[in-house]
Design a protein around this motif. Structure first.
Motif, PDB file in Angstrom:
ATOM      1  N   VAL A   1      33.535  40.387 -74.979  1.00  0.00           N
ATOM      2  CA  VAL A   1      33.355  40.762 -73.577  1.00  0.00           C
ATOM      3  C   VAL A   1      34.675  40.739 -72.817  1.00  0.00           C
ATOM      4  O   VAL A   1      34.992  41.686 -72.080  1.00  0.00           O
ATOM      5  N   GLN A   2      35.456  39.682 -72.992  1.00  0.00           N
ATOM      6  CA  GLN A   2      36.702  39.578 -72.241  1.00  0.00           C
ATOM      7  C   GLN A   2      37.659  40.747 -72.504  1.00  0.00           C
ATOM      8  O   GLN A   2      38.142  41.376 -71.552  1.00  0.00           O
ATOM      9  N   PRO A   3      37.977  41.086 -73.761  1.00  0.00           N
ATOM     10  CA  PRO A   3      38.875  42.228 -73.971  1.00  0.00           C
ATOM     11  C   PRO A   3      38.269  43.562 -73.527  1.00  0.00           C
ATOM     12  O   PRO A   3      38.997  44.443 -73.039  1.00  0.00           O
ATOM     13  N   LEU A   4      36.947  43.737 -73.679  1.00  0.00           N
ATOM     14  CA  LEU A   4      36.311  44.981 -73.243  1.00  0.00           C
ATOM     15  C   LEU A   4      36.394  45.155 -71.728  1.00  0.00           C
ATOM     16  O   LEU A   4      36.680  46.258 -71.227  1.00  0.00           O
ATOM     17  N   VAL A   5      36.158  44.068 -70.997  1.00  0.00           N
ATOM     18  CA  VAL A   5      36.249  44.137 -69.536  1.00  0.00           C
ATOM     19  C   VAL A   5      37.684  44.411 -69.106  1.00  0.00           C
ATOM     20  O   VAL A   5      37.939  45.254 -68.231  1.00  0.00           O
ATOM     21  N   ALA A   6      38.637  43.693 -69.704  1.00  0.00           N
ATOM     22  CA  ALA A   6      40.046  43.908 -69.349  1.00  0.00           C
ATOM     23  C   ALA A   6      40.464  45.349 -69.627  1.00  0.00           C
ATOM     24  O   ALA A   6      41.160  45.977 -68.815  1.00  0.00           O
ATOM     25  N   TYR A   7      40.040  45.868 -70.771  1.00  0.00           N
ATOM     26  CA  TYR A   7      40.362  47.257 -71.119  1.00  0.00           C
ATOM     27  C   TYR A   7      39.749  48.236 -70.116  1.00  0.00           C
ATOM     28  O   TYR A   7      40.422  49.162 -69.633  1.00  0.00           O
TER      29      TYR A   7
END
Length: 309
Positions: free
Chosen positions: A237-243
């Motif tokens: 979730v964290q990398p997907l949101v940041a992306y």
């Protein structure tokens, strides 16, 4: 192969030191009290010196970059999701709530992020905004709440404001930031001993983690559903949101987009387990999340580097 090799090199280094701690515990050289000593040495001595050294050399003004906004979004969303579930469904107490949130969104930007930034991104300085955000905001806030939770009593705004000034890790960060902003260079007679002591931090964390893996509660000591949630939030979730925020919200592309996504995909930092041990809060959750996210991090970052690199 350059990207893949850089990712694997960072993980091999960390795994080797953890394995040494595991072996020392297995052979009886170190025990659980020794693991606590390692955690205290890292928390009180090594980490403050390391933070001072790293931040003194960093560009603090990088905090004002657009990439930081995407990084912040990548933190806020997992924290909001975990907090909602932990409070409404599991009724977790304050201390465990803090450790769970840190496990869900606090990345290993130091001993793993730096080598990955150097090998995968080509510039170790690209991890500096994440380091500064965590050192100056997330960690002081989390440790302040943990301090109050351990002592008991109500949480007051003034106490939150002044408590970081009594925390050695926060003080090391603030001194490092002051040196960076003023362009001050410490004399070698001062800087070299600080750097030497700072070298204790990462090995002590990793050795202590290896001891805990061998002698502490076995994997699964944390509630399986909770470990699954924190691990999913951190790894995916964290990398997907940041992306998504970087690419579609801020229009960031190219190497900057790769940097934001890769740093957000780093696993949960080992020092979260150090904090959990020191404060006696949710140690199995922190340990299990670190293990799961560290194992899943390599393939996740390899895919990100291959797609965006």
């Amino acid at each position: 192969m350059t990207y893949v090799g850089g990712v694997l090199e960072g993980f091999v280094t960390i795994s080797f030191v953890i394995a040494i701690g595991f072996l020392l515990a297995h052979t009886g050289v170190l025990d659980l009290p020794a693991q606590r000593v390692l955690a205290d040495v890292s928390f009180l001595v090594g980490s403050p010196a390391l933070l001072l050294t790293v931040l003194a050399k960093a560009d603090v003004r990088a905090l004002m970059s657009e990439q930081l906004l995407a990084t912040i979004a990548g933190v806020v969303v997992p924290v909001a999701i975990y907090s909602t579930v932990a409070i409404t469904r599991w009724h977790r107490p304050l201390g465990q709530l803090v450790i769970g949130n840190l496990s869900s969104a606090y990345v290993n930007a130091g001993n793993l992020g730096l080598p990955i930034a150097a090998y995968v991104l080509g510039d170790a300085a690209l991890v500096a905004p994440t380091l500064l955000l965590q050192m100056l905001v997330l960690q002081p806030l989390g440790l302040t709440i943990l301090d109050h939770d351990r002592r008991g009593g109500r949480l007051h705004l003034w106490s939150i404001a002044k408590s970081p000034l009594t925390n050695p890790m926060t003080m090391g960060s603030l001194i490092g930031v002051a040196l960076s902003l003023t362009g001050t260079t410490l004399p070698r007679s001062v800087a070299d001993p600080i750097a030497l002591v700072g070298g204790l931090a990462v090995p002590a964390m990793l050795l202590g983690y290896g001891v805990a893996l061998r002698l502490g509660p076995r994997f699964g000591g944390g509630a399986p559903a909770e470990v699954a949630l924190t691990s999913m939030l951190k790894s995916f979730v964290q990398p997907l949101v940041a992306y998504a925020v970087a690419r579609y919200g801020l229009g960031i592309t190219g190497h900057a987009l790769l940097a934001v996504t890769v740093t957000s995909a780093l696993p949960t930092a080992q020092n979260i387990f150090t904090h959990a041990t020191r404060y006696g809060r949710a140690e199995p959750l922190a340990r299990d999340t670190i293990l799961v996210t560290t194992l899943t991090c390599a393939p996740v970052i390899v895919v990100i580097a291959a797609v965006l690199g």
